[in-house]
Write a protein that holds these residues in place. Structure first.
Motif, PDB file in Angstrom:
ATOM      1  N   TYR A  53      17.390 -11.713 -79.637  1.00 39.96           N
ATOM      2  CA  TYR A  53      16.374 -12.433 -78.865  1.00 39.96           C
ATOM      3  C   TYR A  53      15.443 -13.194 -79.798  1.00 39.96           C
ATOM      4  CZ  TYR A  53      12.327 -13.337 -75.912  1.00 39.96           C
ATOM      5  OH  TYR A  53      11.309 -13.946 -75.243  1.00 39.96           O
ATOM      6  N   PHE A  54      14.907 -12.494 -80.811  1.00 37.72           N
ATOM      7  CA  PHE A  54      13.962 -13.144 -81.715  1.00 37.72           C
ATOM      8  C   PHE A  54      14.632 -14.211 -82.573  1.00 37.72           C
ATOM      9  CE2 PHE A  54      11.346  -9.285 -80.957  1.00 37.72           C
ATOM     10  CZ  PHE A  54      10.253  -9.939 -80.428  1.00 37.72           C
ATOM     11  N   LEU A  57      15.013 -17.168 -80.248  1.00 36.61           N
ATOM     12  CA  LEU A  57      13.688 -17.730 -79.999  1.00 36.61           C
ATOM     13  C   LEU A  57      13.220 -18.556 -81.201  1.00 36.61           C
ATOM     14  CD1 LEU A  57      11.286 -17.853 -78.031  1.00 36.61           C
ATOM     15  CD2 LEU A  57      10.365 -15.848 -79.211  1.00 36.61           C
ATOM     16  N   ILE A  60      15.100 -21.801 -81.174  1.00 42.97           N
ATOM     17  CA  ILE A  60      14.570 -22.714 -80.153  1.00 42.97           C
ATOM     18  C   ILE A  60      13.311 -23.393 -80.669  1.00 42.97           C
ATOM     19  CG2 ILE A  60      13.462 -22.799 -77.871  1.00 42.97           C
ATOM     20  CD1 ILE A  60      15.480 -20.677 -76.963  1.00 42.97           C
ATOM     21  N   LYS A  61      12.429 -22.614 -81.300  1.00 35.24           N
ATOM     22  CA  LYS A  61      11.187 -23.187 -81.825  1.00 35.24           C
ATOM     23  C   LYS A  61      11.445 -24.148 -82.982  1.00 35.24           C
ATOM     24  CE  LYS A  61       8.146 -19.524 -80.341  1.00 35.24           C
ATOM     25  NZ  LYS A  61       7.194 -18.480 -80.730  1.00 35.24           N
ATOM     26  N   GLU A  86      14.338 -20.961 -73.180  1.00 42.89           N
ATOM     27  CA  GLU A  86      14.144 -19.530 -73.421  1.00 42.89           C
ATOM     28  C   GLU A  86      15.447 -18.933 -73.950  1.00 42.89           C
ATOM     29  OE1 GLU A  86      11.319 -17.721 -72.940  1.00 42.89           O
ATOM     30  OE2 GLU A  86      10.279 -19.571 -72.406  1.00 42.89           O
ATOM     31  N   PRO A  87      15.372 -17.840 -74.722  1.00 41.82           N
ATOM     32  CA  PRO A  87      16.594 -17.203 -75.237  1.00 41.82           C
ATOM     33  C   PRO A  87      17.559 -16.733 -74.153  1.00 41.82           C
ATOM     34  CG  PRO A  87      14.706 -16.413 -76.468  1.00 41.82           C
ATOM     35  CD  PRO A  87      14.174 -17.251 -75.331  1.00 41.82           C
ATOM     36  N   GLU A  88      17.034 -16.338 -72.999  1.00 46.18           N
ATOM     37  CA  GLU A  88      17.925 -15.889 -71.927  1.00 46.18           C
ATOM     38  C   GLU A  88      18.755 -17.019 -71.338  1.00 46.18           C
ATOM     39  OE1 GLU A  88      14.305 -15.669 -68.711  1.00 46.18           O
ATOM     40  OE2 GLU A  88      14.709 -14.054 -70.071  1.00 46.18           O
ATOM     41  N   TYR A  96      13.386 -10.334 -72.684  1.00 47.09           N
ATOM     42  CA  TYR A  96      12.630  -9.468 -73.597  1.00 47.09           C
ATOM     43  C   TYR A  96      12.031  -8.267 -72.876  1.00 47.09           C
ATOM     44  CZ  TYR A  96       9.330  -7.981 -77.145  1.00 47.09           C
ATOM     45  OH  TYR A  96       8.643  -7.245 -78.061  1.00 47.09           O
TER      46      TYR A  96
END
Length: 130
Positions: A53-54, A57, A60-61, A86-88, A96
């Motif tokens: 997830y991180f 994320l 994405i950033k 979003e990661p999802e 998260y």
């Protein structure tokens, strides 16, 4: 039975063949060990999902999931045609809050199993002492 003074660090035990903590003395203790092993494996997978997830994320950033269209930077689309924000939206199941709740639940199950294990070992220890 051979008495071993390795408790609580059984990983350094040199008497694994005779140590009372390495040899399951009854079926219930063996079942608890299997359940603990399973829950630890599940916890490891959940922590890996949290790391994923991180990582996504961060990507994405950093703009990995963006593209330039007509001079503008826009988010890329996923398989479902949704913008990736979003990661999802990159990988299914990367919510998260759900991951954190699953980790908390698994840790509470492990605490309960460890308590059961401790109770069984205490009873077995009393039997050996008698």
């Amino acid at each position: 039975m051979f008495r071993c003074d390795c408790y609580p660090n059984h990983d350094i035990c040199k008497n694994k063949n005779t140590c009372e903590f390495w040899i399951p003395l009854n079926q219930k203790l063996e079942q608890v060990y299997r359940q603990i092993s399973h829950e630890l494996f599940q916890l490891e997978k959940l922590h890996q999902r949290k790391q994923d997830y991180f990582k996504i994320l961060f990507e994405i950033k950093q703009g990995v999931y963006t593209e330039t269209v007509n001079g503008r930077i826009v988010p890329k689309k996923n398989v479902l045609g949704e913008d990736i924000l979003e990661p999802e939206q990159v990988q299914v199941g990367l919510n998260y809050n759900v991951i954190c709740q699953d980790i908390t639940d698994t840790e509470s199950i492990l605490r309960e199993l460890r308590r059961i294990e401790h109770d069984i070992l205490k009873i077995l220890k009393k039997r050996v002492d008698e």
